[in-house]
Design a protein around this motif. Sequence first.
Motif, PDB file in Angstrom:
ATOM      1  N   ALA A  86      73.728 -35.776  31.636  1.00 31.45           N
ATOM      2  CA  ALA A  86      74.057 -34.518  30.949  1.00 31.45           C
ATOM      3  C   ALA A  86      74.120 -34.752  29.448  1.00 31.45           C
ATOM      4  N   GLY A  87      74.729 -35.880  29.058  1.00 29.12           N
ATOM      5  CA  GLY A  87      74.836 -36.209  27.637  1.00 29.12           C
ATOM      6  C   GLY A  87      73.464 -36.320  26.992  1.00 29.12           C
ATOM      7  N   VAL A  88      72.563 -37.021  27.659  1.00 32.20           N
ATOM      8  CA  VAL A  88      71.214 -37.194  27.093  1.00 32.20           C
ATOM      9  C   VAL A  88      70.514 -35.852  26.946  1.00 32.20           C
ATOM     10  N   VAL A  89      70.615 -35.034  27.982  1.00 31.58           N
ATOM     11  CA  VAL A  89      69.952 -33.723  27.946  1.00 31.58           C
ATOM     12  C   VAL A  89      70.508 -32.877  26.817  1.00 31.58           C
ATOM     13  N   LEU A  90      71.835 -32.787  26.746  1.00 30.30           N
ATOM     14  CA  LEU A  90      72.466 -31.957  25.713  1.00 30.30           C
ATOM     15  C   LEU A  90      72.119 -32.464  24.318  1.00 30.30           C
ATOM     16  N   ALA A  91      72.185 -33.778  24.149  1.00 27.52           N
ATOM     17  CA  ALA A  91      71.878 -34.353  22.842  1.00 27.52           C
ATOM     18  C   ALA A  91      70.435 -34.037  22.448  1.00 27.52           C
ATOM     19  N   SER A  92      69.518 -34.128  23.417  1.00 30.26           N
ATOM     20  CA  SER A  92      68.115 -33.840  23.127  1.00 30.26           C
ATOM     21  C   SER A  92      67.944 -32.389  22.709  1.00 30.26           C
ATOM     22  N   ILE A  93      68.580 -31.485  23.483  1.00 30.60           N
ATOM     23  CA  ILE A  93      68.469 -30.053  23.173  1.00 30.60           C
ATOM     24  C   ILE A  93      69.056 -29.778  21.788  1.00 30.60           C
ATOM     25  N   PHE A  94      70.230 -30.378  21.532  1.00 29.22           N
ATOM     26  CA  PHE A  94      70.865 -30.180  20.229  1.00 29.22           C
ATOM     27  C   PHE A  94      69.930 -30.621  19.109  1.00 29.22           C
ATOM     28  N   LEU A  95      69.367 -31.808  19.307  1.00 23.85           N
ATOM     29  CA  LEU A  95      68.484 -32.369  18.285  1.00 23.85           C
ATOM     30  C   LEU A  95      67.260 -31.484  18.059  1.00 23.85           C
ATOM     31  N   ALA A  96      66.728 -31.001  19.173  1.00 23.45           N
ATOM     32  CA  ALA A  96      65.519 -30.184  19.081  1.00 23.45           C
ATOM     33  C   ALA A  96      65.807 -28.858  18.393  1.00 23.45           C
TER      34      ALA A  96
END
Lengths: 623, 481
Positions: free
Chosen positions: B244-254
């Motif tokens: 979940a952390g990786v997904v959220l971080a990726s979305i945030f970054l994008a």
Amino acid sequence: MAPNSGLQRFFTLRYVVFLVFVVLAGRLFYVQIIDDKYKDLATSNIMRPEVEFPMRGEVLDRYGEYLVRSRVCYDVMVIARNIPKTGFDTLRLAEILDITPERLERQLKRAKQAPRAPFLITGYLSQEAKLVFDEGEFDGFFTRFRTAREYPRKVGGNLLGYVSEVTEEQVRKWEYYSSGDYIGVGGVESAYETMLRGEKGVSYRIYDTHGAAMGPYKDGDMDILPVKGLQLTSTIDGRLQEFTEELMEGKVGAAVAIEPSTGEILVMVSSPTYNPDLMVGRQRNNNYAQMLHDQRNPQFNRAVKAKYPPGSTFKLVQGLIGLQEGVLRPTDMHPCHGGYSYGRRKMKCHDHRSPIDLRDAVATSCNAYFCYVFKDIITNPKFENIAEGVKTWNDYVYSFGFGRKLDSDFTGEGKGYVPTPEFYDRTYNGRWNWGSVISCAIGQGEMGCTPLQMANLAAIVANRGYYYIPHIIKHIEGRDSIDRRFYERQYTMVDSVHFVPIVEGMWRGVNVWGTSGGARLEGWDVCGKTGTAQNPNGRDHSTFLSFAPKDNPKIAVSVYVEHGGFGASVALPIASLIEELYLTDTIRRPELVERVKNYPINYYHYDKKQREYDLRRAKQSAK
Amino acid sequence: MVNDYNLSSRGGNTSLFGRLDMTAVGLYIALVIVGFVCITAASFEEESLNYLSFSHNYMKQLMWIGISSVVALVILLLDRRLFHMFAYPAYIAGLCLLIACLLFGREVNGAKAWFEFGGVRIQPVEFAKIATALMMARVMSSYSFNIKRLPDLMKVAGVILLPLAIIVLQNDTGSGLVLCSFLFVLFREGITKYIYFPALFTVFLFIVSFIFSPEAIFSFLLVVFTMFSAVKTGAIEAHLRFLAGVVLASIFLAVATPLSGYASLMIVTGIAAVALGAVALKARALMLLWPILMFVYAMLFVPTCDFLFEKLEPHQQNRILTFVGMKSDPMGIDYNVNQSQIAIGSGGLFGKGFMEGTQIKYDYVPEKHTDFIFCTVGEEWGFLGAIVVISLYMALILRLMRMGERIKEPFGRVYCYCVASIILFHVWVNVGMTIGLMPVMGIPLPLMSYGGSSLVAFTMLIMIAIRLDASTDDGDTLYNI
């Protein structure tokens, strides 16, 4: 490592080898045994069906002379990828094909856009030229058998129609046709297309991957030979047709002759006409374009499509209806003092003695007389109102074949026009009386007839009350008869007895005293009726309606010449000459022929249109 | 269970030709004859005035068969120790030949892999295969060689990769890949099975990278590896939180930065992988390290793969794309494969008969007497004929393996396995290509395809194996020269 581990690995690897074998064998099994599509694909790879075009059927005239013949010619095709890379003698090929080297280069360039597909370089290669072409052995090029139309008499452009390549739309609409096929357009060619075209054949040939033919597939067992089109015998008299076209040259109008006892059309000329040979061959497109630009519209078949005011010839119909309706007796006298006055207006008439009876009214073509008759018909007290009167009159007129298609075997037949009460309601906002419609009495006003309908009227009068549907084909190869509708008498609503005084009047007009004196033929009892139709575009139209002889008539003619002046001035001599040639087989009045041919008609209205059109085109091309 | 498997059974005949493995010789001769018949069918011209003229391919092949017979005879008469002795010189000569070809060779079909001497073309690759096989045998049979040791493994890798590199430079990738078939040999010689998992993983990534976008591949791998790790360690909740952390971080970054979704995912997963790797190392949790390493490998490999693909020649790109079904072009690159499948598929069960194959006869199969010779078998002899032919190959391969097992010294065994693996690879790729299982590679069908280099080279390959096998009972060994 265990001592035997090497051996174990050997066994494992054997399984790998076995697995490879099973996968390959399995796929082979699928490709070769299970999936059938490869067999079909292999067949369609090597085999190409080739259409074999049939010879198109000929058309004969009523005496068995060719009106249309098919001659053998060839299309020259190319498959671009089979042209040798080293090139070939383009100049020589162009010379053989009789096209310019530039055009050949252009065509080759276009062919290369789809290098595997056969491409038509040029058509209409004669048989002699084909032999020379074959000797040349041009790799990649080949010929395709075709037939082209040929017209020994060079007559009947609009009558016969022509043959043209099918359009995309026609290919979509009819399964039979595929791109590159020919189809009849207009006239007989189009009306009898399904009989004339024959049946396409097909031959299956083997081709290698380079497109070289390797012989017939399965020894040609599957091939289907083309079936030649049927030969048609038309009702047309070729010589009379040619003669009439000569007489009509330089005039705009139409001439139709019918054999009253059968409904067979002997002559059908629409003028200006064109040499049907112009619609064959390589110059076809140019010729066609030129015709399109001609504002006299030679492609328009006036004989069956034009809507002409019938003029005085229509008085025959009025008289007959009057007699049938009981509002007129042959002996009824009506006065005429230079015309017929109604309200504050007056329908003018020419100078003749007065009063006169029906016979003389027909013979002298008295306007006033038939205005009385028409008024009596539509204002008959038995009708509740005038609309009902006009309605009844309509029904009579329809029964004479006016205002509707005659249902002949000719495609594109026009309906003409007969004004109805509804029409007058619309035009006059519902407020009209007999005075509003009185011009119909003498075939003017809104009346519109095709020359075919007028010739049919001549036939009706000749037959004293009925007609056979006019037709142009009397025999189809291999058939006992043509459609049964052509053998059935079509009766009008007027009884036979009422025709007697009318015919008498027509006979008198020619042979005793009247407007049609010029149509007299010694010993043939010609009956005739002139017509002079006013029109807004210029001089009056000249028309003449006639049949002969009076008893057992052999020919009924209607001639219509736009802006020809009096009916007697040009239409009458033409009709008379048609009758003379048909009945006596000779022309004893060569001076009349000359007169007709040189008769001056000024079509300033067409000329003006042409000038304006040319100017517009010049402007457009300048842009 | 296999102790009693007698690999060295042989008749009592002691003369050289008596000791030859007649099964292998018979299979060899059978395949050459079948090949000749097919070439004749594929290149026969009915209109020809002189059927025996040497302008015909089948007559040329007959000549090559004669030459091959002489070569075979000479090899069988040679002392088997010569092959051991000449392994090094042959290998070096082979490499020199390849390099010379790269520099001075003639380009045919985009590959600079040919020498031309007065109209005769020679493809050095075919002979380099023999040299490499001998070299493999020599290196792997040397005293104290242990494939489990990294330096020895590197030595073998070097032997394979050196010629491979030159061949790839020649732009003859198909032939180069043949050398990869030596993995088959390495397996027999006991290479660790851990090499096969990465190899399979690489092939998987290679194929998948053409079909799916990198984002999709990484997301998929991320989920799979996290799950794997979660199941292994049992800490499911922690792994879900990580995911979940990786997904959220990726979305945030994008969303928050101008970076693309792809770049965001790469950065986040990259950092996560490095961090996780550090944690795993510190905690000595080696089980965790594996998925992380493989993920990092994938992250490096997939973009490299795309990059390398861009570097390929357009026709090679097309071949791969059509094979993975990303591109269809029936008149272009697909044409060969389509036509060959049509020819084989139309053969049916019994085939159309000798010289009756329409697709062959009317030239619809391209390269019908060389690389696509199997189409003649399939079309004219049908499914039964095709099965017989591939059975002959499989029998030859199995025979070679068995001969290898029965030879006492590792030199002969490794060599036989090399030959078996080369033939297996050729048959698999070539036949597979004609029936749409493999992309088109310019690889001939051993012994059957028209071509002198190929026939002579395969004759040499097989005859050396037969000669080595015939020495088994000589009593002397290679090591006491």
